[in-house]
Design an enzyme around this catalytic site. Sequence first.
Site, mmCIF file in Angstrom:
data_model
loop_
_atom_site.group_PDB
_atom_site.id
_atom_site.type_symbol
_atom_site.label_atom_id
_atom_site.label_comp_id
_atom_site.label_asym_id
_atom_site.label_seq_id
_atom_site.Cartn_x
_atom_site.Cartn_y
_atom_site.Cartn_z
ATOM 1 N N TYR A 1 0.835 -1.207 0.000
ATOM 2 C CA TYR A 1 0.000 0.000 0.000
ATOM 3 C C TYR A 1 0.875 1.264 0.000
ATOM 4 C CZ TYR A 1 -3.698 3.213 1.631
ATOM 5 O OH TYR A 1 -4.592 4.253 1.765
ATOM 6 N N LYS B 1 1.140 4.189 -2.838
ATOM 7 C CA LYS B 1 0.815 5.586 -2.567
ATOM 8 C C LYS B 1 2.031 6.502 -2.766
ATOM 9 C CE LYS B 1 -3.541 4.998 -1.508
ATOM 10 N NZ LYS B 1 -4.583 5.562 -2.397
HETATM 11 P P1 NAP Z 1 -13.211 2.423 1.115
HETATM 12 O O1 NAP Z 1 -14.323 2.935 1.944
HETATM 13 O O2 NAP Z 1 -12.698 1.030 1.328
HETATM 14 O O3 NAP Z 1 -13.606 2.612 -0.420
HETATM 15 C C1 NAP Z 1 -12.740 2.190 -1.435
HETATM 16 C C2 NAP Z 1 -13.315 2.642 -2.757
HETATM 17 O O4 NAP Z 1 -12.423 2.209 -3.793
HETATM 18 C C3 NAP Z 1 -14.675 2.025 -3.028
HETATM 19 O O5 NAP Z 1 -15.537 3.005 -3.535
HETATM 20 C C4 NAP Z 1 -14.371 0.984 -4.093
HETATM 21 O O6 NAP Z 1 -15.402 0.803 -5.030
HETATM 22 C C5 NAP Z 1 -13.189 1.605 -4.817
HETATM 23 N N1 NAP Z 1 -12.442 0.603 -5.551
HETATM 24 C C6 NAP Z 1 -11.708 -0.411 -5.062
HETATM 25 N N2 NAP Z 1 -11.214 -1.149 -6.075
HETATM 26 C C7 NAP Z 1 -11.654 -0.572 -7.227
HETATM 27 C C8 NAP Z 1 -11.461 -0.862 -8.601
HETATM 28 N N3 NAP Z 1 -10.714 -1.899 -9.008
HETATM 29 N N4 NAP Z 1 -12.041 -0.064 -9.530
HETATM 30 C C9 NAP Z 1 -12.816 0.988 -9.139
HETATM 31 N N5 NAP Z 1 -13.029 1.316 -7.841
HETATM 32 C C10 NAP Z 1 -12.450 0.537 -6.901
HETATM 33 O O7 NAP Z 1 -11.934 3.345 1.263
HETATM 34 P P2 NAP Z 1 -11.776 4.895 1.624
HETATM 35 O O8 NAP Z 1 -11.289 4.978 2.996
HETATM 36 O O9 NAP Z 1 -12.953 5.671 1.195
HETATM 37 O O10 NAP Z 1 -10.518 5.226 0.688
HETATM 38 C C11 NAP Z 1 -10.615 6.022 -0.482
HETATM 39 C C12 NAP Z 1 -9.198 6.404 -0.903
HETATM 40 O O11 NAP Z 1 -8.579 7.132 0.162
HETATM 41 C C13 NAP Z 1 -8.296 5.209 -1.181
HETATM 42 O O12 NAP Z 1 -7.438 5.500 -2.254
HETATM 43 C C14 NAP Z 1 -7.492 5.083 0.094
HETATM 44 O O13 NAP Z 1 -6.259 4.462 -0.120
HETATM 45 C C15 NAP Z 1 -7.341 6.540 0.481
HETATM 46 N N6 NAP Z 1 -7.032 6.737 1.894
HETATM 47 C C16 NAP Z 1 -7.928 6.407 2.868
HETATM 48 C C17 NAP Z 1 -7.580 6.612 4.199
HETATM 49 C C18 NAP Z 1 -8.516 6.298 5.330
HETATM 50 O O14 NAP Z 1 -8.087 6.451 6.491
HETATM 51 N N7 NAP Z 1 -9.740 5.854 5.081
HETATM 52 C C19 NAP Z 1 -6.328 7.133 4.518
HETATM 53 C C20 NAP Z 1 -5.445 7.453 3.509
HETATM 54 C C21 NAP Z 1 -5.816 7.256 2.194
HETATM 55 P P3 NAP Z 1 -16.345 -0.523 -5.067
HETATM 56 O O15 NAP Z 1 -16.842 -0.740 -3.679
HETATM 57 O O16 NAP Z 1 -17.401 -0.135 -6.068
HETATM 58 O O17 NAP Z 1 -15.472 -1.632 -5.574
#
Ligand code: NAP
Length: 259
Positions: free
Chosen positions: A167, A171
């Site tokens: 991961y 990133k």
């Molecule tokens: P999440 O709730 O697990 O949602 C992940 C999203 O990514 C879902 O909408 C999912 O869509 C989509 N996704 C996964 N695989 C995919 C694919 N192959 N094609 C298209 N869409 C795909 O995660 P989140 O926390 O909202 O994270 C969103 C972003 O923020 C990510 O890039 C994550 O790395 C980043 N981030 C999050 C955090 C945190 O603390 N939450 C911290 C740092 C960075 P489906 O369900 O439709 O597959």
Amino acid sequence: MMEGTERNNEAVRPLLGKTALVTGAGRGIGRAVALTLASQGAAVAVNYNGSEAQAREVVAQIESMGGQAQAVCCDVSDFAACGKMAEEIAARYGHVDILVNNAGVTRDNLILRMTEEEYDRVLEINLKGAFNTIRHLSRYFLKQRSGKVINITSVSGIMGNGGQANYAASKAGLIGLTKSVARELAGKGISVNAVAPGFIDTDMTGKLSDSARGKLLERIPMGHAGAAEDVARLVAFLAGAGSDYITGQVICVDGGMCM
Ligand code: NAP
């Protein structure tokens, strides 16, 4: 009078007339970004891969606010499918102005146990996925001589994180991609920036054990997790005219975790 109304509209809905693609917009941060951009006037293509019902719910919510949206199914790791998605959106709206690469996954494991599949899949979605959409949409941005690309990276890509070699590599790679493409497109009216969230309450972090959550919270000077909307507000700023002289930057939304 007319002029005043137009200026009012611009202040309340600064993204009116813009089209945005938000990947992974059915849930979590992507959902909040789609709703925020739409509330500021943008038409939003709500990309999803597995969460069709949630994506349709986001579209319905945008339409109920009087906005324009469509759900678009596409696995962002699929180069050809991203090309088709870009063509569909451009054909429907005539232009694409904002791209938010939000789709992302984790497959955490210690390096000794991490499988090749766990490594590859995270890189394919988190890093190659962003390349795929940028590669296909830059054609339209270049033709328009305008565009705003916002890549959602992570503090893990800046600081590293034990158990997240795949991961963090994806990133960190996304930051390199952001800066390189920013340099390439800066003279063409296109900006490319990255947003690095820290610990945000979503499904992704909901999987963490109580002890992992507690340890993470101890590292946040503000002492609490962020909300998806905290990230969405910065994304909306970067998508708008207020950020016109900003490119190639990585901005953390993390309660002071990474400084
Ligand atoms: P999440 O709730 O697990 O949602 C992940 C999203 O990514 C879902 O909408 C999912 O869509 C989509 N996704 C996964 N695989 C995919 C694919 N192959 N094609 C298209 N869409 C795909 O995660 P989140 O926390 O909202 O994270 C969103 C972003 O923020 C990510 O890039 C994550 O790395 C980043 N981030 C999050 C955090 C945190 O603390 N939450 C911290 C740092 C960075 P489906 O369900 O439709 O597959």
